[in-house]
Design a protein around this motif. Structure first.
Motif, PDB file in Angstrom:
ATOM      1  N   LEU A  22       0.870  -1.182   0.000  1.00  0.00           N
ATOM      2  CA  LEU A  22       0.000   0.000   0.000  1.00  0.00           C
ATOM      3  C   LEU A  22       0.902   1.226   0.000  1.00  0.00           C
ATOM      4  O   LEU A  22       1.941   1.230   0.663  1.00  0.00           O
ATOM      5  CB  LEU A  22      -0.882   0.027   1.253  1.00  0.00           C
ATOM      6  N   ALA A  23       0.488   2.264  -0.715  1.00  0.00           N
ATOM      7  CA  ALA A  23       1.306   3.472  -0.783  1.00  0.00           C
ATOM      8  C   ALA A  23       0.447   4.731  -0.783  1.00  0.00           C
ATOM      9  O   ALA A  23       0.439   5.487  -1.742  1.00  0.00           O
ATOM     10  CB  ALA A  23       2.199   3.423  -2.016  1.00  0.00           C
ATOM     11  N   PRO A  24      -0.275   4.992   0.308  1.00  0.00           N
ATOM     12  CA  PRO A  24      -1.059   6.238   0.363  1.00  0.00           C
ATOM     13  C   PRO A  24      -0.158   7.428   0.696  1.00  0.00           C
ATOM     14  O   PRO A  24       0.754   7.317   1.505  1.00  0.00           O
ATOM     15  CB  PRO A  24      -2.043   5.966   1.495  1.00  0.00           C
ATOM     16  N   SER A  25      -0.408   8.539   0.093  1.00  0.00           N
ATOM     17  CA  SER A  25       0.296   9.816   0.304  1.00  0.00           C
ATOM     18  C   SER A  25       1.795   9.646   0.491  1.00  0.00           C
ATOM     19  O   SER A  25       2.469   9.198  -0.407  1.00  0.00           O
ATOM     20  CB  SER A  25      -0.347  10.605   1.441  1.00  0.00           C
ATOM     21  N   SER A  26       2.335   9.963   1.657  1.00  0.00           N
ATOM     22  CA  SER A  26       3.789   9.939   1.836  1.00  0.00           C
ATOM     23  C   SER A  26       4.261   8.798   2.737  1.00  0.00           C
ATOM     24  O   SER A  26       5.178   8.946   3.529  1.00  0.00           O
ATOM     25  CB  SER A  26       4.260  11.280   2.400  1.00  0.00           C
ATOM     26  N   SER A  27       3.625   7.644   2.589  1.00  0.00           N
ATOM     27  CA  SER A  27       4.052   6.464   3.332  1.00  0.00           C
ATOM     28  C   SER A  27       3.872   5.234   2.446  1.00  0.00           C
ATOM     29  O   SER A  27       3.231   5.292   1.405  1.00  0.00           O
ATOM     30  CB  SER A  27       3.243   6.314   4.626  1.00  0.00           C
ATOM     31  N   MET A  52      -1.272   0.420   8.181  1.00  0.00           N
ATOM     32  CA  MET A  52      -1.681   1.726   7.663  1.00  0.00           C
ATOM     33  C   MET A  52      -2.780   2.386   8.502  1.00  0.00           C
ATOM     34  O   MET A  52      -3.011   3.575   8.388  1.00  0.00           O
ATOM     35  CB  MET A  52      -2.128   1.624   6.209  1.00  0.00           C
ATOM     36  N   LYS A  53      -3.442   1.635   9.362  1.00  0.00           N
ATOM     37  CA  LYS A  53      -4.447   2.204  10.264  1.00  0.00           C
ATOM     38  C   LYS A  53      -3.806   2.910  11.460  1.00  0.00           C
ATOM     39  O   LYS A  53      -4.471   3.618  12.200  1.00  0.00           O
ATOM     40  CB  LYS A  53      -5.390   1.115  10.783  1.00  0.00           C
ATOM     41  N   ARG A  54      -2.522   2.689  11.666  1.00  0.00           N
ATOM     42  CA  ARG A  54      -1.824   3.265  12.819  1.00  0.00           C
ATOM     43  C   ARG A  54      -1.056   4.512  12.411  1.00  0.00           C
ATOM     44  O   ARG A  54      -0.721   4.696  11.255  1.00  0.00           O
ATOM     45  CB  ARG A  54      -0.859   2.231  13.383  1.00  0.00           C
ATOM     46  N   GLU A  55      -0.747   5.318  13.396  1.00  0.00           N
ATOM     47  CA  GLU A  55       0.127   6.457  13.155  1.00  0.00           C
ATOM     48  C   GLU A  55       1.548   5.934  12.969  1.00  0.00           C
ATOM     49  O   GLU A  55       1.971   5.023  13.694  1.00  0.00           O
ATOM     50  CB  GLU A  55       0.097   7.417  14.354  1.00  0.00           C
ATOM     51  N   PRO A  56       2.299   6.478  12.016  1.00  0.00           N
ATOM     52  CA  PRO A  56       3.663   5.976  11.781  1.00  0.00           C
ATOM     53  C   PRO A  56       4.535   5.972  13.025  1.00  0.00           C
ATOM     54  O   PRO A  56       5.306   5.041  13.236  1.00  0.00           O
ATOM     55  CB  PRO A  56       4.220   6.940  10.728  1.00  0.00           C
ATOM     56  N   THR A  57       4.390   6.988  13.867  1.00  0.00           N
ATOM     57  CA  THR A  57       5.216   7.035  15.070  1.00  0.00           C
ATOM     58  C   THR A  57       4.867   5.940  16.075  1.00  0.00           C
ATOM     59  O   THR A  57       5.653   5.657  16.968  1.00  0.00           O
ATOM     60  CB  THR A  57       5.106   8.417  15.742  1.00  0.00           C
ATOM     61  N   GLU A  93       7.344   9.655   5.764  1.00  0.00           N
ATOM     62  CA  GLU A  93       8.040  10.937   5.790  1.00  0.00           C
ATOM     63  C   GLU A  93       7.754  11.637   7.114  1.00  0.00           C
ATOM     64  O   GLU A  93       6.630  11.632   7.603  1.00  0.00           O
ATOM     65  CB  GLU A  93       7.544  11.793   4.630  1.00  0.00           C
ATOM     66  N   THR A  94       8.787  12.250   7.685  1.00  0.00           N
ATOM     67  CA  THR A  94       8.616  12.990   8.931  1.00  0.00           C
ATOM     68  C   THR A  94       9.650  14.098   9.027  1.00  0.00           C
ATOM     69  O   THR A  94      10.709  14.014   8.416  1.00  0.00           O
ATOM     70  CB  THR A  94       8.729  12.075  10.160  1.00  0.00           C
ATOM     71  N   LYS A  95       9.348  15.108   9.784  1.00  0.00           N
ATOM     72  CA  LYS A  95      10.355  16.088  10.168  1.00  0.00           C
ATOM     73  C   LYS A  95      10.340  16.286  11.672  1.00  0.00           C
ATOM     74  O   LYS A  95      11.118  17.049  12.212  1.00  0.00           O
ATOM     75  CB  LYS A  95      10.185  17.405   9.423  1.00  0.00           C
TER      76      LYS A  95
END
Length: 133
Positions: A22-27, A52-57, A93-95
């Motif tokens: 899966l590749a939604p938006s920037s993940s 993908m249901k979870r927050e990346p962090t 992606e993160t900053k």
């Protein structure tokens, strides 16, 4: 901001593709199913959607609640535990952790290769393998 895309193809020696992405938006998440395990195509899809249901962090590790949720789904579908035999790669992606510049965080569970290509066309290859028993 980065763009993501994914493709997965059935190998010529397989009846069913055991992989999923899966590749939604920037993940992105890629689950590379172990072809010797039954129903791993289903397991790879469940894992990818659950991630993908979870927050990346939240995905630094798979906490007990996440694992229990996967187990509940697996059991409700009457799948064997080895249906989840997959190498898992996810990136986002993160900053947040690095100040003002955007970075890509890549996490891999299992073995595989990550190729990083920078804006200046420089590349780095990271090979994650485990010793044979």
């Amino acid at each position: 901001m980065v763009s993501t895309d994914a493709i997965f193809l059935k190998g010529s020696t397989h009846d069913v593709c055991q992989d999923y992405a899966l590749a939604p938006s920037s993940s992105i998440v890629v689950c590379d199913g172990y072809s010797a395990s039954p129903n791993v195509d289903v397991g790879a899809r469940i894992i990818a959607h659950a991630i993908m249901k979870r927050e990346p962090t939240e995905l630094y590790h798979f906490d007990p609640v996440f694992v229990d949720t996967l187990e509940t789904v697996r059991a409700s579908l009457d799948l064997r535990p080895d249906a989840f035999d997959s190498t898992i790669l996810y990136a986002y992606e993160t900053k947040e952790a690095f100040g003002t510049e955007n970075h890509i965080i890549v996490r891999i569970i299992g073995d595989g290769v990550v190729l990083v290509k920078y804006k200046n066309s420089q590349t780095e290859i990271y090979d994650y393998t485990y010793p044979q028993r």
